[in-house]
Design an enzyme around this catalytic site. Structure first.
Site, PDB file in Angstrom:
ATOM      1  N   PHE A 151       4.082  -9.950   4.954  1.00 22.75           N
ATOM      2  CA  PHE A 151       3.807 -10.092   3.517  1.00 22.75           C
ATOM      3  C   PHE A 151       3.541  -8.743   2.891  1.00 22.75           C
ATOM      4  O   PHE A 151       3.312  -7.775   3.569  1.00 22.75           O
ATOM      5  CB  PHE A 151       2.605 -11.032   3.290  1.00 22.75           C
ATOM      6  CG  PHE A 151       1.410 -10.748   4.151  1.00 22.75           C
ATOM      7  CD1 PHE A 151       0.515  -9.723   3.829  1.00 22.75           C
ATOM      8  CD2 PHE A 151       1.175 -11.478   5.316  1.00 22.75           C
ATOM      9  CE1 PHE A 151      -0.577  -9.450   4.619  1.00 22.75           C
ATOM     10  CE2 PHE A 151       0.064 -11.200   6.124  1.00 22.75           C
ATOM     11  CZ  PHE A 151      -0.811 -10.196   5.778  1.00 22.75           C
ATOM     12  N   VAL A 154       0.860  -1.186   0.000  1.00 26.11           N
ATOM     13  CA  VAL A 154       0.000   0.000   0.000  1.00 26.11           C
ATOM     14  C   VAL A 154       0.900   1.242   0.000  1.00 26.11           C
ATOM     15  O   VAL A 154       1.774   1.373   0.856  1.00 26.11           O
ATOM     16  CB  VAL A 154      -0.882   0.026   1.266  1.00 26.11           C
ATOM     17  CG1 VAL A 154      -1.708   1.311   1.317  1.00 26.11           C
ATOM     18  CG2 VAL A 154      -1.780  -1.201   1.311  1.00 26.11           C
ATOM     19  N   TYR A 179      -4.378   2.373  10.107  1.00 23.85           N
ATOM     20  CA  TYR A 179      -5.455   1.513   9.625  1.00 23.85           C
ATOM     21  C   TYR A 179      -6.678   1.373  10.522  1.00 23.85           C
ATOM     22  O   TYR A 179      -7.683   0.819  10.098  1.00 23.85           O
ATOM     23  CB  TYR A 179      -4.891   0.122   9.290  1.00 23.85           C
ATOM     24  CG  TYR A 179      -3.988   0.159   8.080  1.00 23.85           C
ATOM     25  CD1 TYR A 179      -4.524   0.210   6.802  1.00 23.85           C
ATOM     26  CD2 TYR A 179      -2.605   0.165   8.214  1.00 23.85           C
ATOM     27  CE1 TYR A 179      -3.710   0.252   5.682  1.00 23.85           C
ATOM     28  CE2 TYR A 179      -1.774   0.212   7.090  1.00 23.85           C
ATOM     29  CZ  TYR A 179      -2.345   0.262   5.845  1.00 23.85           C
ATOM     30  OH  TYR A 179      -1.545   0.311   4.725  1.00 23.85           O
ATOM     31  N   GLU A 188       2.800   1.700  10.100  1.00 24.04           N
ATOM     32  CA  GLU A 188       2.648   2.597  11.256  1.00 24.04           C
ATOM     33  C   GLU A 188       1.314   2.264  11.916  1.00 24.04           C
ATOM     34  O   GLU A 188       0.316   2.038  11.217  1.00 24.04           O
ATOM     35  CB  GLU A 188       2.643   4.062  10.808  1.00 24.04           C
ATOM     36  CG  GLU A 188       3.958   4.528  10.216  1.00 24.04           C
ATOM     37  CD  GLU A 188       3.844   5.957   9.715  1.00 24.04           C
ATOM     38  OE1 GLU A 188       3.869   6.882  10.531  1.00 24.04           O
ATOM     39  OE2 GLU A 188       3.711   6.133   8.488  1.00 24.04           O
TER      40      GLU A 188
HETATM   41  C1  COA Z   1       0.538   5.752   4.585  1.00 25.34           C
HETATM   42  C2  COA Z   1       0.194   6.353   3.239  1.00 25.34           C
HETATM   43  C3  COA Z   1      -0.220   5.238   2.278  1.00 25.34           C
HETATM   44  C4  COA Z   1      -0.954   7.341   3.437  1.00 25.34           C
HETATM   45  O1  COA Z   1      -1.424   7.745   2.181  1.00 25.34           O
HETATM   46  P1  COA Z   1      -2.175   9.145   1.935  1.00 25.34           P
HETATM   47  O2  COA Z   1      -2.699   9.066   0.546  1.00 25.34           O
HETATM   48  O3  COA Z   1      -1.292  10.260   2.298  1.00 25.34           O
HETATM   49  O4  COA Z   1      -3.386   9.069   2.983  1.00 25.34           O
HETATM   50  P2  COA Z   1      -4.801   9.834   2.899  1.00 25.34           P
HETATM   51  O5  COA Z   1      -4.557  11.253   2.460  1.00 25.34           O
HETATM   52  O6  COA Z   1      -5.781   9.055   2.110  1.00 25.34           O
HETATM   53  O7  COA Z   1      -5.198   9.806   4.419  1.00 25.34           O
HETATM   54  C5  COA Z   1      -6.259   9.032   4.905  1.00 25.34           C
HETATM   55  C6  COA Z   1      -6.330   9.210   6.383  1.00 25.34           C
HETATM   56  O8  COA Z   1      -5.217   8.561   7.007  1.00 25.34           O
HETATM   57  C7  COA Z   1      -4.471   9.506   7.764  1.00 25.34           C
HETATM   58  N1  COA Z   1      -3.076   9.131   7.603  1.00 25.34           N
HETATM   59  C8  COA Z   1      -2.439   8.899   6.451  1.00 25.34           C
HETATM   60  N2  COA Z   1      -1.184   8.535   6.677  1.00 25.34           N
HETATM   61  C9  COA Z   1      -1.007   8.546   8.005  1.00 25.34           C
HETATM   62  C10 COA Z   1       0.101   8.263   8.825  1.00 25.34           C
HETATM   63  N3  COA Z   1       1.281   7.913   8.329  1.00 25.34           N
HETATM   64  N4  COA Z   1      -0.083   8.372  10.163  1.00 25.34           N
HETATM   65  C11 COA Z   1      -1.280   8.737  10.662  1.00 25.34           C
HETATM   66  N5  COA Z   1      -2.367   8.999   9.907  1.00 25.34           N
HETATM   67  C12 COA Z   1      -2.215   8.921   8.590  1.00 25.34           C
HETATM   68  C13 COA Z   1      -4.792  10.857   7.183  1.00 25.34           C
HETATM   69  O9  COA Z   1      -4.604  11.871   8.109  1.00 25.34           O
HETATM   70  C14 COA Z   1      -6.257  10.674   6.815  1.00 25.34           C
HETATM   71  O10 COA Z   1      -7.049  10.776   7.964  1.00 25.34           O
HETATM   72  P3  COA Z   1      -8.635  11.131   7.890  1.00 25.34           P
HETATM   73  O11 COA Z   1      -9.115  10.753   6.536  1.00 25.34           O
HETATM   74  O12 COA Z   1      -9.215  10.294   8.967  1.00 25.34           O
HETATM   75  O13 COA Z   1      -8.666  12.597   8.136  1.00 25.34           O
HETATM   76  C15 COA Z   1       1.381   7.134   2.644  1.00 25.34           C
HETATM   77  O14 COA Z   1       1.843   8.051   3.591  1.00 25.34           O
HETATM   78  C16 COA Z   1       2.548   6.257   2.251  1.00 25.34           C
HETATM   79  O15 COA Z   1       2.636   5.824   1.114  1.00 25.34           O
HETATM   80  N6  COA Z   1       3.468   6.012   3.219  1.00 25.34           N
HETATM   81  C17 COA Z   1       4.642   5.201   2.993  1.00 25.34           C
HETATM   82  C18 COA Z   1       4.314   3.756   2.711  1.00 25.34           C
HETATM   83  C19 COA Z   1       3.485   3.117   3.796  1.00 25.34           C
HETATM   84  O16 COA Z   1       3.714   3.299   4.968  1.00 25.34           O
HETATM   85  N7  COA Z   1       2.493   2.344   3.364  1.00 25.34           N
HETATM   86  C20 COA Z   1       1.655   1.561   4.247  1.00 25.34           C
HETATM   87  C21 COA Z   1       2.163   0.155   4.206  1.00 25.34           C
HETATM   88  S1  COA Z   1       1.363  -0.864   5.397  1.00 25.34           S
END
Ligand code: COA
Length: 404
Positions: free
Chosen positions: A404, A81, A122, A118
């Site tokens: 995974f 993701v 989720y 993190e």
């Molecule tokens: C984590 C990640 C996928 C978030 O993507 P994003 O498109 O910025 O997220 P969104 O804008 O759709 O945010 C959705 C919600 O999650 C929250 N959120 C997103 N990333 C977050 C984080 N790292 N910590 C806390 N909250 C987070 C947002 O504040 C938002 O909250 P709300 O809708 O309840 O107000 C992105 O930061 C990323 O690619 N990170 C690195 C890879 C990673 O960690 N992937 C997950 C693997 S398990």
């Protein structure tokens, strides 16, 4: 802003969508790498988020068979993701989670499962921490067992081809009774576990494979790497256990004795052990493992009725849940669990909880009483949490030996 989220159509789109998380891993989605990855993640189970046609995010879902207490359940294994750093915090993840969970629901998989990068991400999408894992580092000088082990059986080094024949037998025997473990296809064994892509191992040596046999039958195996290091002429080398799986009792003791006794190693490390691993009882000084506990699997009940009806229960009883599920409103409302079946009801609720708290308790890794104490479950009828604890209890802590 809204993004279009659709399943990938071909390997090129698949690579671009995987490249979102690849940004953070410093990974290039080469064709060879993506072909390998797609052996286990069907292309159409990888979603791509697009803005004006350009891919800006990706999210995949492996087709897994998950062991839950007393049953095996088809489950979406959420993986890779990511949102491109150029598009963070604009709702890409939210849009991908929406489409992905709708698809999982439509496919009839009652559960979704993931490892979270993190722990803040989720919960809002209905996932709850459902297992824990323990990281250990066992110094050579503190590796003695509490009771002497009279060896039974033989440990043999095998190559990947022989491992492909022998290891799945052990895995299948263990995984059937261990909540949190996953079925593995031959492709999974080949492309994820045994035959490594070039450059794997993060600075340690190649994977070594050993099998433990008793009376000619495989009863345990281990996959590990050597990380050699010398300081001031003294070995500071590490044996890194990637995966050690064995039948209960003697085979588990034998395989760990082998790993702990490998010469030249200053310590033996492992990072994904279950919290109730037998090493706590085998070792004379388990404190010296320096255990660090972290969160393991996160579980999402995609279909509350189906998921609750899919597992078996440790005690008879009836419970009425009032489930809050903003992200998947089809789950909202009251559910009566009785005789191992969950049905819609209008009866007075006994426990009120967010769907992610139900995910925490589902595999038996956490109790409802603990969740009540932690403010995650509201006990509306006295005694309901204790009854739920007895019903949801599992014989062993959930364990998923791989990320995974
Ligand atoms: C984590 C990640 C996928 C978030 O993507 P994003 O498109 O910025 O997220 P969104 O804008 O759709 O945010 C959705 C919600 O999650 C929250 N959120 C997103 N990333 C977050 C984080 N790292 N910590 C806390 N909250 C987070 C947002 O504040 C938002 O909250 P709300 O809708 O309840 O107000 C992105 O930061 C990323 O690619 N990170 C690195 C890879 C990673 O960690 N992937 C997950 C693997 S398990």
């Amino acid at each position: 802003m809204s993004f279009e989220v659709v399943p990938c159509a071909d390997l090129e789109e698949f690579g671009q969508a995987v490249f979102a998380i690849g940004q953070y891993f410093g990974m290039e989605p080469t064709e060879e790498r993506m072909e390998r990855f797609a052996k286990n993640l069907p292309i159409e189970r990888m979603h791509a988020a697009r803005e004006n046609g350009a891919i800006v995010g990706g999210a995949g879902a492996f087709p897994f068979e998950l062991t839950v207490p007393g049953a095996l359940v088809p489950t979406a294994g959420v993986t890779v993701v990511g949102t491109f750093p150029t598009h963070r915090r604009r709702g890409v993840l939210r849009a991908m989670m929406r489409t992905q969970l709708d698809d999982v629901h439509a496919r009839g998989e009652p559960l979704a499962l993931l490892w979270a990068s993190e722990d803040t991400i989720y919960g809002r999408f209905g996932y709850g921490m459902a297992s824990q894992c323990t990281e250990v580092s066992i110094p050579r000088q503190h590796s003695a067992f509490a009771r002497p082990l009279e060896h039974e059986g033989t440990v043999r080094l095998v190559d990947a081809d022989e491992a492909l024949d022998l290891f799945p037998r052990v895995w299948n025997a263990v995984r059937r009774k261990t909540p949190g473990m996953l079925g593995r296809t031959r492709n999974w064994w080949e492309f994820r576990i045994l035959f490594e892509a070039p450059g794997a191992g993060e600075g340690a040596g190649p994977k070594r494979f050993v099998v433990l046999e008793r009376d000619g039958r495989p009863e345990g195996y281990a996959i590990y790497r050597h990380k050699p290091k010398w300081t001031d002429g003294i070995s500071d080398s590490e044996v890194q256990v990637v995966e050690a799986v064995a039948l209960d009792g003697r085979p588990t003791a034998e395989i760990w004795r082998y790993l702990l006794d490998i010469d030249w190693s200053a310590r033996t490390t492992a990072s994904l052990l279950p919290v109730d691993h037998s090493l706590w009882w085998l070792l004379a000084t388990p404190r010296n493992m320096r255990p660090r506990v972290g969160d393991g699997l996160w579980v999402r009940l995609v279909d509350v009725g189906e998921a609750l009806s899919a597992r078996r229960y440790g005690a008879d009883g009836t419970l009425v849940f009032d489930v809050v599920d903003e992200f998947c409103p089809w789950n909202e409302g009251r559910w009566r669990l009785s005789g191992g079946r969950a049905k819609r009801t209008t009866a007075a609720p006994q426990l009120r909880l967010d769907v992610n708290a139900l995910g925490c308790a589902y595999l038996g890794g956490f109790t409802f009483s603990g969740l009540v104490r932690g403010g995650r479950v509201e006990e509306l009828r006295r005694g309901a949490a204790a009854r739920a604890d007895a019903m949801f209890a599992a014989e062993r802590a959930p364990w998923c030996p791989e990320i995974f």
